[in-house]
Design a protein around this motif. Sequence first.
Motif, mmCIF file in Angstrom:
data_model
loop_
_atom_site.group_PDB
_atom_site.id
_atom_site.type_symbol
_atom_site.label_atom_id
_atom_site.label_comp_id
_atom_site.label_asym_id
_atom_site.label_seq_id
_atom_site.Cartn_x
_atom_site.Cartn_y
_atom_site.Cartn_z
ATOM 1 N N ALA A 3 0.845 -1.194 0.000
ATOM 2 C CA ALA A 3 0.000 0.000 0.000
ATOM 3 C C ALA A 3 0.881 1.244 0.000
ATOM 4 O O ALA A 3 2.000 1.235 0.505
ATOM 5 N N ASP A 4 0.358 2.307 -0.571
ATOM 6 C CA ASP A 4 1.080 3.568 -0.578
ATOM 7 C C ASP A 4 1.208 4.083 0.845
ATOM 8 O O ASP A 4 0.303 3.922 1.661
ATOM 9 N N PRO A 5 2.328 4.744 1.163
ATOM 10 C CA PRO A 5 2.475 5.284 2.514
ATOM 11 C C PRO A 5 1.538 6.474 2.727
ATOM 12 O O PRO A 5 1.116 7.137 1.778
ATOM 13 N N LEU A 6 1.211 6.719 3.984
ATOM 14 C CA LEU A 6 0.425 7.898 4.340
ATOM 15 C C LEU A 6 1.343 9.112 4.257
ATOM 16 O O LEU A 6 2.500 9.040 4.671
ATOM 17 N N GLU A 7 0.836 10.208 3.722
ATOM 18 C CA GLU A 7 1.660 11.397 3.548
ATOM 19 C C GLU A 7 1.009 12.603 4.199
ATOM 20 O O GLU A 7 -0.219 12.714 4.235
ATOM 21 N N ALA A 8 1.850 13.501 4.699
ATOM 22 C CA ALA A 8 1.390 14.773 5.250
ATOM 23 C C ALA A 8 2.473 15.807 4.977
ATOM 24 O O ALA A 8 3.658 15.473 4.884
ATOM 25 N N LEU A 63 6.172 14.290 5.149
ATOM 26 C CA LEU A 63 6.266 13.196 6.117
ATOM 27 C C LEU A 63 5.560 11.981 5.548
ATOM 28 O O LEU A 63 4.458 12.101 5.005
ATOM 29 N N GLU A 64 6.188 10.825 5.652
ATOM 30 C CA GLU A 64 5.606 9.588 5.146
ATOM 31 C C GLU A 64 5.664 8.529 6.240
ATOM 32 O O GLU A 64 6.661 8.418 6.949
ATOM 33 N N SER A 132 11.341 14.322 4.531
ATOM 34 C CA SER A 132 12.248 14.802 3.492
ATOM 35 C C SER A 132 11.881 16.232 3.151
ATOM 36 O O SER A 132 10.710 16.602 3.147
ATOM 37 N N VAL A 133 12.906 17.027 2.893
ATOM 38 C CA VAL A 133 12.690 18.412 2.492
ATOM 39 C C VAL A 133 12.196 18.391 1.060
ATOM 40 O O VAL A 133 12.817 17.791 0.189
ATOM 41 N N THR A 134 11.039 19.035 0.812
ATOM 42 C CA THR A 134 10.458 18.972 -0.532
ATOM 43 C C THR A 134 11.033 20.021 -1.459
ATOM 44 O O THR A 134 11.126 19.820 -2.644
#
Length: 145
Positions: A3-8, A63-64, A132-134
Amino acid sequence: MMADPLEARGRVVALHGDVADVRMAVASSCQGCRARAVCTDGGGQLIRIVAPPNASVDDPVLLELDQANFALGVAIGYLLPALMLLLGAAVSSFAGDAAAALGAAIGLATGLLLVRLLHRRLLAERLQPTASVTCPSQPVSGERP
């Protein structure tokens, strides 16, 4: 199939060595929630994470968290205390209502203590989101990168 990770998304507001304070963006669904004052102070929720490499204040971060780790955190954080409460009440219910209530309270306290111990000893790193810095902050003109 994974499953895809949750992202914020959030923004670094302070750095303390290898720890970063990140203000999370307020979700659109928060606007209609009656409990939003509990989660945020109006500007988004502030969380503390392991700082991403080369992060600086005001950097946007992504954030993942793996969905399996999220489900594990939910199970331990919510289900374990509830199950311990029920177990404590069931075991002591044979001695009467007062004993069942006391057993439930002892079960809940035990469940909360177990959650704290499991998190500190076994799960703290596993339940930490990766950051990670976007888009790294750009140097001000005239400064060296």
